[in-house]
Motif scaffolding. Structure first.
Motif, mmCIF file in Angstrom:
data_model
loop_
_atom_site.group_PDB
_atom_site.id
_atom_site.type_symbol
_atom_site.label_atom_id
_atom_site.label_comp_id
_atom_site.label_asym_id
_atom_site.label_seq_id
_atom_site.Cartn_x
_atom_site.Cartn_y
_atom_site.Cartn_z
ATOM 1 N N GLN A 109 -54.428 -33.932 -20.669
ATOM 2 C CA GLN A 109 -54.927 -32.780 -20.259
ATOM 3 C C GLN A 109 -55.814 -32.655 -18.952
ATOM 4 O O GLN A 109 -55.759 -31.608 -18.282
ATOM 5 C CB GLN A 109 -55.744 -32.462 -21.614
ATOM 6 C CG GLN A 109 -56.574 -31.146 -21.375
ATOM 7 C CD GLN A 109 -57.353 -30.703 -22.487
ATOM 8 O OE1 GLN A 109 -56.931 -30.538 -23.706
ATOM 9 N NE2 GLN A 109 -58.855 -30.871 -22.351
ATOM 10 N N VAL A 110 -56.353 -33.679 -18.800
ATOM 11 C CA VAL A 110 -57.201 -33.675 -17.514
ATOM 12 C C VAL A 110 -56.205 -33.526 -16.267
ATOM 13 O O VAL A 110 -56.643 -32.715 -15.394
ATOM 14 C CB VAL A 110 -58.036 -35.111 -17.510
ATOM 15 C CG1 VAL A 110 -58.766 -35.121 -16.062
ATOM 16 C CG2 VAL A 110 -59.218 -34.778 -18.592
ATOM 17 N N VAL A 111 -55.023 -34.240 -16.212
ATOM 18 C CA VAL A 111 -54.477 -34.435 -15.028
ATOM 19 C C VAL A 111 -53.665 -32.913 -15.003
ATOM 20 O O VAL A 111 -53.601 -32.156 -13.889
ATOM 21 C CB VAL A 111 -53.211 -35.173 -15.434
ATOM 22 C CG1 VAL A 111 -51.948 -34.934 -14.350
ATOM 23 C CG2 VAL A 111 -53.503 -36.779 -15.517
ATOM 24 N N ASP A 112 -53.373 -32.556 -16.035
ATOM 25 C CA ASP A 112 -52.902 -30.964 -16.072
ATOM 26 C C ASP A 112 -53.890 -29.969 -15.306
ATOM 27 O O ASP A 112 -53.613 -29.227 -14.535
ATOM 28 C CB ASP A 112 -52.446 -30.111 -17.527
ATOM 29 C CG ASP A 112 -51.323 -30.838 -17.796
ATOM 30 O OD1 ASP A 112 -50.719 -31.685 -16.973
ATOM 31 O OD2 ASP A 112 -50.785 -30.614 -19.159
ATOM 32 N N GLU A 113 -55.118 -30.205 -15.802
ATOM 33 C CA GLU A 113 -56.314 -29.129 -15.235
ATOM 34 C C GLU A 113 -56.502 -29.538 -13.796
ATOM 35 O O GLU A 113 -56.687 -28.430 -13.053
ATOM 36 C CB GLU A 113 -57.492 -29.394 -15.950
ATOM 37 C CG GLU A 113 -57.433 -28.790 -17.582
ATOM 38 C CD GLU A 113 -57.102 -27.268 -17.637
ATOM 39 O OE1 GLU A 113 -57.374 -26.512 -16.365
ATOM 40 O OE2 GLU A 113 -56.774 -26.742 -18.459
ATOM 41 N N VAL A 114 -56.520 -30.704 -13.398
ATOM 42 C CA VAL A 114 -56.669 -30.918 -12.129
ATOM 43 C C VAL A 114 -55.546 -30.392 -11.162
ATOM 44 O O VAL A 114 -55.654 -29.810 -10.236
ATOM 45 C CB VAL A 114 -56.783 -32.617 -11.752
ATOM 46 C CG1 VAL A 114 -56.645 -33.077 -10.309
ATOM 47 C CG2 VAL A 114 -57.939 -33.060 -12.358
ATOM 48 N N ARG A 115 -54.186 -30.570 -11.789
ATOM 49 C CA ARG A 115 -53.092 -30.096 -11.057
ATOM 50 C C ARG A 115 -53.266 -28.411 -10.936
ATOM 51 O O ARG A 115 -53.056 -27.963 -9.797
ATOM 52 C CB ARG A 115 -51.559 -30.500 -11.504
ATOM 53 C CG ARG A 115 -50.556 -30.128 -10.908
ATOM 54 C CD ARG A 115 -49.172 -30.386 -11.725
ATOM 55 N NE ARG A 115 -49.011 -31.714 -11.756
ATOM 56 C CZ ARG A 115 -48.918 -32.456 -12.987
ATOM 57 N NH1 ARG A 115 -49.309 -31.944 -14.122
ATOM 58 N NH2 ARG A 115 -48.357 -33.798 -12.870
ATOM 59 N N ASP A 116 -53.484 -27.946 -11.923
ATOM 60 C CA ASP A 116 -53.533 -26.620 -12.027
ATOM 61 C C ASP A 116 -54.516 -25.843 -11.123
ATOM 62 O O ASP A 116 -54.642 -24.787 -10.638
ATOM 63 C CB ASP A 116 -53.716 -25.936 -13.414
ATOM 64 C CG ASP A 116 -52.618 -26.073 -14.244
ATOM 65 O OD1 ASP A 116 -51.499 -26.519 -13.636
ATOM 66 O OD2 ASP A 116 -52.656 -26.090 -15.399
ATOM 67 N N ALA A 117 -55.701 -26.740 -11.130
ATOM 68 C CA ALA A 117 -56.757 -26.295 -10.010
ATOM 69 C C ALA A 117 -56.306 -26.188 -8.455
ATOM 70 O O ALA A 117 -56.961 -25.495 -7.791
ATOM 71 C CB ALA A 117 -57.626 -27.006 -10.501
ATOM 72 N N GLY A 118 -55.142 -26.772 -8.426
ATOM 73 C CA GLY A 118 -54.678 -26.718 -6.668
ATOM 74 C C GLY A 118 -54.906 -28.039 -6.038
ATOM 75 O O GLY A 118 -54.500 -28.152 -4.831
ATOM 76 N N TYR A 119 -55.344 -29.214 -6.690
ATOM 77 C CA TYR A 119 -55.246 -30.329 -5.768
ATOM 78 C C TYR A 119 -54.115 -30.876 -5.808
ATOM 79 O O TYR A 119 -53.183 -30.690 -6.569
ATOM 80 C CB TYR A 119 -55.984 -31.342 -6.804
ATOM 81 C CG TYR A 119 -57.642 -31.159 -6.924
ATOM 82 C CD1 TYR A 119 -58.638 -31.413 -5.941
ATOM 83 C CD2 TYR A 119 -58.074 -30.481 -8.087
ATOM 84 C CE1 TYR A 119 -60.096 -31.111 -6.019
ATOM 85 C CE2 TYR A 119 -59.419 -30.131 -8.100
ATOM 86 C CZ TYR A 119 -60.203 -30.517 -7.207
ATOM 87 O OH TYR A 119 -61.734 -30.302 -7.341
ATOM 88 N N ARG A 120 -53.686 -31.804 -4.750
ATOM 89 C CA ARG A 120 -52.553 -32.320 -4.548
ATOM 90 C C ARG A 120 -52.230 -33.485 -5.166
ATOM 91 O O ARG A 120 -51.039 -34.249 -5.421
ATOM 92 C CB ARG A 120 -52.113 -32.630 -3.325
ATOM 93 C CG ARG A 120 -52.122 -31.374 -2.183
ATOM 94 C CD ARG A 120 -50.842 -30.765 -2.187
ATOM 95 N NE ARG A 120 -50.816 -29.311 -1.616
ATOM 96 C CZ ARG A 120 -50.921 -28.996 -0.357
ATOM 97 N NH1 ARG A 120 -50.989 -29.993 0.648
ATOM 98 N NH2 ARG A 120 -50.956 -27.909 -0.009
ATOM 99 N N GLY A 121 -53.379 -34.329 -5.451
ATOM 100 C CA GLY A 121 -53.595 -35.709 -6.015
ATOM 101 C C GLY A 121 -54.765 -36.121 -6.495
ATOM 102 O O GLY A 121 -55.606 -35.351 -6.315
#
Ligand SMILES: [Zn+2]
Length: 249
Positions: A109-121
């Motif tokens: 879930q954390v990975v999904d949120e970080v990705r959805d926020a627009g980070y690349r990695g």
């Protein structure tokens, strides 16, 4: 391909000393900063973040308040990662592409949120990796600038369920006399076989332990080597990882 990168967490004012040391060695670094003080620790002010950036270092997100993200609900995680990105971008006037999980803790879930926020990695604290191929939101590290004992390493590797790291440690690294020797040995392996050598640490810890001289010794060893590409975490990710699992190295 052979790469060197470094990253420094928590935005402590001692990061400025890290930056001086890195600059003196022509070694790049990514500074992952939270935006509010936590545990009574001071953090860099916006002008200091801007000056680090204009000196060529990368600034990455480390959440707003440095919580254990998997313990929060989805909305709270979204707030921590998005607000942090937006505020840093306002301060720096550019995109912030990298994130680092507080305490190294993350889940799907954390990975999904970080990705959805627009980070690349995003960078983890999974140790003893020199791989050029990794999931962009699970960027591993090679070594922490910290004198862990054998039990400290085993605890860290066990907690992260890092079986490849455990194997590497038990078979090749356990007998290294110090963390600096470990770092040199892993760097020699990268020189020989290719890979990414990624040192991470906390400047407040280096100050508390008084290991600035050891850090300098390790940087002396890995800097300015022929055939080695030196890059920030974000640059490295774009050079080695084109999306999920493919690699150009
Ligand atoms: Zn941290």
């Amino acid at each position: 391909m052979k790469f060197v990168t470094t990253s420094w967490d928590d935005g402590d004012p001692n990061d400025l000393r890290i930056a001086d040391l890195l600059r003196g060695h022509s070694v790049p670094g990514t500074f992952y900063v939270p935006l509010t003080e936590y545990r009574g620790r001071k953090i860099l002010c916006t002008n200091e973040l801007r000056s680090l950036r204009s000196a060529g270092f990368e600034i990455g997100g480390h959440s707003i308040s440095h919580p254990k993200l998997p313990k929060l609900n989805r909305k709270q995680v979204a707030h921590e990662v998005r607000e942090c990105k937006q505020r840093l971008e306002q301060t720096l006037g550019e995109n912030v592409l990298m994130f680092c999980y507080p305490y190294g803790r993350f889940d799907n879930q954390v990975v999904d949120e970080v990705r959805d926020a627009g980070y690349r990695g995003a960078r983890t604290t999974r140790m003893f990796s020199v791989a050029t191929e990794f999931l962009p939101f699970e960027m591993p590290i090679t070594l922490q600038a910290y004198p862990h004992g054998v039990t400290g390493y085993l605890r860290n590797l066990g907690r992260a369920r890092n079986l490849p790291g455990l194997w590497t440690y038990m078979t090749r690294l356990r007998t290294a006399p110090s963390w600096v020797d470990l770092g040199k040995q892993l760097f020699d392996e990268v020189l020989q076989h290719g890979g990414i050598w990624h040192l991470y640490g906390h400047s407040w810890e280096i100050e508390e332990l008084g290991i600035w001289g050891q850090l300098r010794e390790l940087l002396d060893y890995v800097c300015k080597r022929e055939g080695v590409t030196y890059a920030t975490n974000g640059k490295l990710l774009s050079m080695t990882n084109c999306g999920s699992r493919c690699t150009k190295s």
